[in-house]
Design an enzyme around this catalytic site. Structure first.
Site, PDB file in Angstrom:
ATOM      1  N   LYS A 173       0.874  -1.179   0.000  1.00 51.73           N
ATOM      2  CA  LYS A 173       0.000   0.000   0.000  1.00 51.73           C
ATOM      3  C   LYS A 173       0.904   1.220   0.000  1.00 51.73           C
ATOM      4  CE  LYS A 173      -1.924   3.140   1.817  1.00 51.73           C
ATOM      5  NZ  LYS A 173      -1.789   4.527   1.295  1.00 51.73           N
ATOM      6  N   GLU A 246       8.906   2.010  11.132  1.00 49.48           N
ATOM      7  CA  GLU A 246      10.009   2.893  10.745  1.00 49.48           C
ATOM      8  C   GLU A 246       9.428   4.303  10.707  1.00 49.48           C
ATOM      9  OE1 GLU A 246      12.958   1.790  10.472  1.00 49.48           O
ATOM     10  OE2 GLU A 246      12.670  -0.355  10.185  1.00 49.48           O
ATOM     11  N   CYS A 280      13.769  10.718   6.546  1.00 47.80           N
ATOM     12  CA  CYS A 280      13.642  10.477   7.985  1.00 47.80           C
ATOM     13  C   CYS A 280      14.991  10.629   8.672  1.00 47.80           C
ATOM     14  CB  CYS A 280      13.071   9.103   8.230  1.00 47.80           C
ATOM     15  SG  CYS A 280      13.916   7.845   7.274  1.00 47.80           S
ATOM     16  N   GLU A 378       9.816  16.916  14.303  1.00 47.40           N
ATOM     17  CA  GLU A 378      10.368  16.624  12.979  1.00 47.40           C
ATOM     18  C   GLU A 378       9.904  17.709  12.003  1.00 47.40           C
ATOM     19  OE1 GLU A 378       8.818  13.266  10.697  1.00 47.40           O
ATOM     20  OE2 GLU A 378      10.873  12.643  10.347  1.00 47.40           O
TER      21      GLU A 378
END
Ligand code: NAD
Length: 526
Positions: A173, A246, A280, A378
């Protein structure tokens, strides 16, 4: 939808539309798969997996390497598609997506058999009783991969390869922002001869991802934000589906005064602005020792100002557009918050007004501190906040003052010192004199701690996430009853006491002192 047959014309009201974020142009559409379609895809995958689990590693390798050859042949076309769908420069599509994917395909195609070889386990003194143990690794079944938009080829394709080599089927997906690349992955594997059903691509949004969990796949490999990761873990827990998460990062870079300043500055600039900072593992906060801070910052600003920003299709462009408006807004909010709290903008600090799409200027900030969101949350954009420190201990404390723990880096000419500090930083990967790139190394594990997630992908640890370990234990002296079996007796109890004191020390000498008691117990009428 089966990869091999996925129709271009989906029902009108149920599509995801893919746009080029650099221009705003629509570049294609894909189905928004319904719960029923996802369920059907998982059933097809499950049906196909049984036969695949019985194929040899050689057969699996043959197909992966054929898919690899197709990707290699068509790399320019695939790189163009990645660039258009994400806004990143074609150069980055090649260097940060296609190269690591080809490398991982080669590595896992050849290494999986060795990495998953049955393993003998040393059972210590039980071996003297004729016992032996080994581990055999079996495929889990159907792996659900839910992936983000920032590395739409490298992230899912490498996991697809690992899962298939381990004997699983996959239902992928992809992000709703990058469905076309996922369909391309499916098409390449289909043309490589992968049997129908083994790789199903279910395009769609969060509801499609949720449906994949409800369809009860055997494991979820999730890459994405912390917030969604928590939702995924919660939904999967209902069915006890194991999950690898993750998630995001707020990756620190520590530059010590004995570092090569020019190289560290170039590393910081690439680490913060590659992929428009949407990695990331991007350098999200930089700590530089105060004695070299002026020179380092000056180099960083000069390097940043020299970058060319523009459409990813231009091969001379360094920094492309951001991938979506929402992310650009987060970046803008973080920078504005920092400015309000006293940060100084050395370059950038705003949306690029000379470009039509989603461009944010590469930005360098100083006078930042840990009260600011730019140093805590972030940012996932082209911003490099630089803060100073006095001592190593202070740098380590600052680096560890975060909810995240994905990657970090330490810059110094003294490798021993770098390694020592690296071990004190709380992160899944800590690099010495390097940034960002280890996701591209097929052999090394990738994953974080704290809110950056759990579980690993890549390397042997990543491959082991995709199999179940079966422990086979054998007793080669089945004609003797075990010492601890019925019936119990005072003599037995004395022996158990002795075992507690001597056998459990692991010392053969100690255990041998029990030999007479052991022999009596073995031949005792029980
Ligand atoms: P996201 O969490 O918004 O989406 C990730 C995927 O989850 C998408 O495919 C989305 O459709 C799907 N999804 C959304 N809601 C869902 C639900 N309820 N159930 C199941 N699936 C659902 O993340 P994003 O914005 O696409 O990606 C950016 C984030 O990914 C950043 O935080 C970044 O740090 C992280 N990331 C982490 C790594 C890593 O390896 N640690 C790598 C790349 C990106």
């Amino acid at each position: 939808m089966s990869v091999q047959t996925l129709p271009a014309q989906a029902e009108k009201q149920s599509e995801v539309i893919s746009y080029d974020p650099g221009t705003g142009d629509e570049i294609g559409r894909a189905p928004l798969c319904s719960t029923e379609e996802v369920k059907a895809a998982v059933e097809r995958a499950r049906a196909a997996q049984a036969a695949w689990a019985n194929t040899s590693f050689r057969e699996r390798r043959r197909i992966i390497l054929r898919a690899r050859a197709l990707l290699l042949d068509e790399r320019d076309q695939v790189a163009q598609l990645i660039s258009r769908e994400t806004g990143k420069p074609v150069a980055e599509a090649l260097s940060m997506e296609i190269v690591p994917t080809l490398d991982a395909m080669h590595y896992f195609a050849h290494a999986a058999e060795n990495l998953l070889e049955p393993q003998k386990i040393d059972v210590g003194q039980y071996a003297l009783m004729g016992r032996s143990s080994r581990l055999v690794f079996k495929p889990l079944g159907v792996i659900g991969i839910i992936s983000p938009w920032n590395f739409p080829l490298a992230t899912p394709a490498q996991e697809v390869v690992m899962a298939l080599m381990a004997g699983n089927a996959v239902v992928l997906k992809p992000s709703e922002l990058t469905p076309l690349i996922a369909l391309k992955i499916g098409e390449l594997f289909g043309r490589a001869g992968l049997p129908q059903g083994l790789l199903e691509i279910v395009t769609g949004d969060g509801s499609t991802g949720a449906a994949l969990i409800d369809a009860r796949v055997d494991k979820i490999m999730f890459t994405g934000s912390v917030a969604t990761g928590k939702r995924v873990a919660e939904a999967a827990a209902k069915y006890l589906i194991p999950v690898v998460l993750e998630l995001g990062g707020k990756d620190p870079m520590i530059v010590l005064e004995d570092a090569d300043i020019d190289i560290a500055a170039r590393g910081a600039v690439w680490g913060a602005f590659a992929n428009s900072g949407q990695a990331c593992a991007s350098v999200e906060r930089c700590y530089v020792q105060d004695s070299i801070a002026p020179k380092f910052t000056e180099r960083v600003v000069a390097e940043t100002k020299a970058l060319k920003q523009g459409l990813g299709s231009d091969s001379a462009v360094d920094v492309g557009s951001m991938s979506n408006e929402r992310q650009l807004q987060i970046v803008s909010d973080h920078v504005d918050d920092a400015k309000t709290r006293g940060a100084q903008v050395l370059t950038g600090g705003c949306r690029a007004t000379n470009l039509p799409g989603l461009f944010y200027e590469p930005t360098v900030l100083t006078n930042v501190d840990h009260r600011m969101t730019i140093m805590r949350d972030e940012t996932f954009g082209p911003v490099l906040p630089v803060m100073t420190f006095k001592t190593e201990a202070e740098a380590i404390e600052l680096a560890n003052d975060s909810l995240y723990g994905l990657t970090a880096s330490v810059w110094t000419r003294n490798i021993a010192k770098g390694k020592r500090i690296a071990e004190l930083i709380h992160a899944g990967t800590v690099m010495v004199n390097e940034v960002v790139y280890t996701h591209g190394i097929a052999q090394t594990p990738w994953g974080g701690i704290k809110e950056s997630g759990y579980g690993r992908t890549h390397g042997r640890m990543g491959l082991l996430e995709l199999v179940s370990a079966h422990h086979i234990h054998v007793n080669r002296v089945p004609f003797l009853p075990d010492l601890w079996w019925f019936r119990y007796s005072p003599r037995g109890a004395r022996l158990f006491n002795g075992l507690a004191r001597r056998f459990t020390t692991g010392s053969l000498v100690q255990t041998s002192l029990l030999l007479p008691q052991i022999v009596r117990r073995l031949f005792e009428r029980r």
